[in-house]
Design an enzyme around this catalytic site. Sequence first.
Site, PDB file in Angstrom:
ATOM      1  N   TYR A 121     -20.448   8.819  -8.194  1.00 49.85           N
ATOM      2  CA  TYR A 121     -19.089   8.877  -7.452  1.00 49.85           C
ATOM      3  C   TYR A 121     -19.347   8.800  -5.812  1.00 49.85           C
ATOM      4  CZ  TYR A 121     -14.301  10.496  -6.200  1.00 49.85           C
ATOM      5  OH  TYR A 121     -13.232  10.816  -5.854  1.00 49.85           O
TER       6      TYR A 121
ATOM      7  N   LYS B 178     -18.018   5.919  -3.694  1.00 52.55           N
ATOM      8  CA  LYS B 178     -17.147   6.024  -2.773  1.00 52.55           C
ATOM      9  C   LYS B 178     -17.675   5.390  -1.311  1.00 52.55           C
ATOM     10  CE  LYS B 178     -13.645   7.225  -5.314  1.00 52.55           C
ATOM     11  NZ  LYS B 178     -12.321   6.243  -5.456  1.00 52.55           N
TER      12      LYS B 178
ATOM     13  N   ASN C 201      -6.625   1.778  -5.840  1.00 57.00           N
ATOM     14  CA  ASN C 201      -6.632   3.089  -5.835  1.00 57.00           C
ATOM     15  C   ASN C 201      -7.158   3.692  -7.232  1.00 57.00           C
ATOM     16  OD1 ASN C 201      -5.219   5.843  -5.733  1.00 57.00           O
ATOM     17  ND2 ASN C 201      -4.413   5.096  -7.496  1.00 57.00           N
TER      18      ASN C 201
ATOM     19  N   THR D 249      -4.218  16.288  -9.326  1.00 53.04           N
ATOM     20  CA  THR D 249      -3.679  15.072 -10.114  1.00 53.04           C
ATOM     21  C   THR D 249      -4.560  15.242 -11.144  1.00 53.04           C
ATOM     22  OG1 THR D 249      -5.669  13.678  -9.536  1.00 53.04           O
ATOM     23  CG2 THR D 249      -3.618  13.570  -8.034  1.00 53.04           C
TER      24      THR D 249
HETATM   25  N1  LIG Z   1      -7.466  14.012  -7.297  1.00 48.62           N
HETATM   26  C1  LIG Z   1      -8.511  14.071  -6.180  1.00 48.62           C
HETATM   27  O1  LIG Z   1      -8.979  15.198  -5.971  1.00 48.62           O
HETATM   28  C2  LIG Z   1      -9.036  12.840  -5.572  1.00 48.62           C
HETATM   29  C3  LIG Z   1      -9.990  13.099  -4.473  1.00 48.62           C
HETATM   30  C4  LIG Z   1     -10.513  11.953  -3.725  1.00 48.62           C
HETATM   31  C5  LIG Z   1     -10.487  10.700  -4.345  1.00 48.62           C
HETATM   32  N2  LIG Z   1      -9.725  10.483  -5.186  1.00 48.62           N
HETATM   33  C6  LIG Z   1      -9.465   9.178  -5.716  1.00 48.62           C
HETATM   34  O2  LIG Z   1      -8.025   8.849  -5.929  1.00 48.62           O
HETATM   35  C7  LIG Z   1      -7.843   7.622  -6.738  1.00 48.62           C
HETATM   36  C8  LIG Z   1      -6.906   8.094  -7.876  1.00 48.62           C
HETATM   37  O3  LIG Z   1      -7.005   9.126  -8.238  1.00 48.62           O
HETATM   38  P1  LIG Z   1      -6.011  10.462  -8.750  1.00 48.62           P
HETATM   39  O4  LIG Z   1      -6.336  11.568  -8.292  1.00 48.62           O
HETATM   40  O5  LIG Z   1      -4.709   9.982  -8.639  1.00 48.62           O
HETATM   41  O6  LIG Z   1      -6.380  10.662 -10.249  1.00 48.62           O
HETATM   42  P2  LIG Z   1      -5.707   9.892 -11.696  1.00 48.62           P
HETATM   43  O7  LIG Z   1      -6.867  10.067 -12.893  1.00 48.62           O
HETATM   44  O8  LIG Z   1      -4.384  10.391 -11.954  1.00 48.62           O
HETATM   45  O9  LIG Z   1      -5.709   8.382 -11.531  1.00 48.62           O
HETATM   46  C9  LIG Z   1      -6.553   7.557 -11.670  1.00 48.62           C
HETATM   47  C10 LIG Z   1      -5.950   6.480 -12.267  1.00 48.62           C
HETATM   48  O10 LIG Z   1      -6.975   4.901 -12.466  1.00 48.62           O
HETATM   49  C11 LIG Z   1      -6.741   4.507 -13.854  1.00 48.62           C
HETATM   50  N3  LIG Z   1      -8.210   4.052 -13.994  1.00 48.62           N
HETATM   51  C12 LIG Z   1      -9.306   4.420 -14.441  1.00 48.62           C
HETATM   52  N4  LIG Z   1     -10.099   3.655 -14.498  1.00 48.62           N
HETATM   53  C13 LIG Z   1      -9.698   2.256 -14.624  1.00 48.62           C
HETATM   54  C14 LIG Z   1      -9.818   0.978 -14.769  1.00 48.62           C
HETATM   55  N5  LIG Z   1     -11.079   0.731 -15.274  1.00 48.62           N
HETATM   56  N6  LIG Z   1      -8.947   0.096 -14.835  1.00 48.62           N
HETATM   57  C15 LIG Z   1      -7.763   0.204 -14.378  1.00 48.62           C
HETATM   58  N7  LIG Z   1      -7.139   1.638 -14.055  1.00 48.62           N
HETATM   59  C16 LIG Z   1      -8.069   2.584 -14.317  1.00 48.62           C
HETATM   60  C17 LIG Z   1      -6.431   5.744 -14.442  1.00 48.62           C
HETATM   61  O11 LIG Z   1      -5.874   5.327 -15.876  1.00 48.62           O
HETATM   62  C18 LIG Z   1      -5.525   6.568 -13.815  1.00 48.62           C
HETATM   63  O12 LIG Z   1      -4.156   6.354 -14.095  1.00 48.62           O
HETATM   64  C19 LIG Z   1      -9.283   7.446  -7.449  1.00 48.62           C
HETATM   65  O13 LIG Z   1      -9.786   6.485  -7.043  1.00 48.62           O
HETATM   66  C20 LIG Z   1      -9.894   8.879  -7.139  1.00 48.62           C
HETATM   67  O14 LIG Z   1     -11.213   8.772  -7.160  1.00 48.62           O
HETATM   68  C21 LIG Z   1      -8.962  11.375  -6.076  1.00 48.62           C
END
Ligand SMILES: NC(=O)c1ccc[n+]([C@@H]2O[C@H](COP(=O)([O-])OP(=O)(O)OC[C@H]3O[C@@H](n4cnc5c(N)ncnc54)[C@H](O)[C@@H]3O)[C@@H](O)[C@H]2O)c1
Length: 265
Positions: free
Chosen positions: A169, A173, A104, A204
């Site tokens: 991105y 994805k 994730n 988030t």
């Molecule tokens: N929030 C949104 O709108 C949204 C929409 C579509 C997809 N996503 C995807 O959901 C996933 C989770 O994101 P979120 O929204 O919870 O945001 P978030 O920023 O709260 O969580 C992402 C987490 O990944 C960790 N991370 C980043 N790079 C890293 C690395 N190299 N090694 C280990 N950990 C790492 C960060 O420290 C963070 O805790 C991501 O893959 C994001 O692309 C989020």
Amino acid sequence: MSGPGLRSSVSGSKTMQLINKVALVTGAGSGIGRASALAFAQAGAAVVLAGRTWEKIHAVAAEIEAAGGQAHPVQAHVADGSSVRALVEATVQRFGGLDILFQNAGISPVGTVTEISEEEWDECIAIDLRSVFLGAKYAIPHMQRRGGGVILNTAGTFGLRACRGKAAYAAAKAGVVNLTRAIALDYARDNIRCNVVCPGYVDTPLNDGFAPAERDPFLQQYQPLPGLIQAEEVAQLALYLASDAANMITGQTFVIDGGQQAGIF
Ligand SMILES: NC(=O)c1ccc[n+]([C@@H]2O[C@H](COP(=O)([O-])OP(=O)(O)OC[C@H]3O[C@@H](n4cnc5c(N)ncnc54)[C@H](O)[C@@H]3O)[C@@H](O)[C@H]2O)c1
């Protein structure tokens, strides 16, 4: 209803439970990863929390343990092969195996191909896509030894349709979506399932830079359902897909976007 064709685990109230399962969640310190780690632990799994920031994953582990669950924080960088390998080994050492890998962790940089540098492109592809290859590569042998497992990846609706100004991105994805299918096909006979979750806009920390004044008109235009999607709602979908309730589902893409992908706006 019963019979040899029905799997006994799919019955009654146990469908969304993860009793005796070991789950590894990346990006577990915040957002969707944190909410999913909490949901998995509440469903009975022992959970390894992986992330870059020790304080954040340690705090989530403490929250799980305070509620009576089992958790183990491990600092890891998901784009680094040796770090991911060590993370998987630490999981197996701590809890005796690995049943569920939720890949994730991710970043969401902005920029068109002419705006971003080569380094920014490489970083996004490494953290958002290479990480999924690495996690699967090092987790699958353990799952094969255990007789099966579940891999769940987080892509996003921008991996299904492109969005202006998010070139790396969108590419990363989209790669995650098709890599999910490839893994599902390659390891189905090992009883390993692999699915991908595609959220729309989720409330988030990833979106902290998106000010409400800009965000609200965007959602008004692109998201038919009112309200903000919460990390906990994505976590419930992840829990379903991780559980035996989904034991005939593999290679599939699950969109949770308030209806964004349903039409052209
Ligand atoms: N929030 C949104 O709108 C949204 C929409 C579509 C997809 N996503 C995807 O959901 C996933 C989770 O994101 P979120 O929204 O919870 O945001 P978030 O920023 O709260 O969580 C992402 C987490 O990944 C960790 N991370 C980043 N790079 C890293 C690395 N190299 N090694 C280990 N950990 C790492 C960060 O420290 C963070 O805790 C991501 O893959 C994001 O692309 C989020």
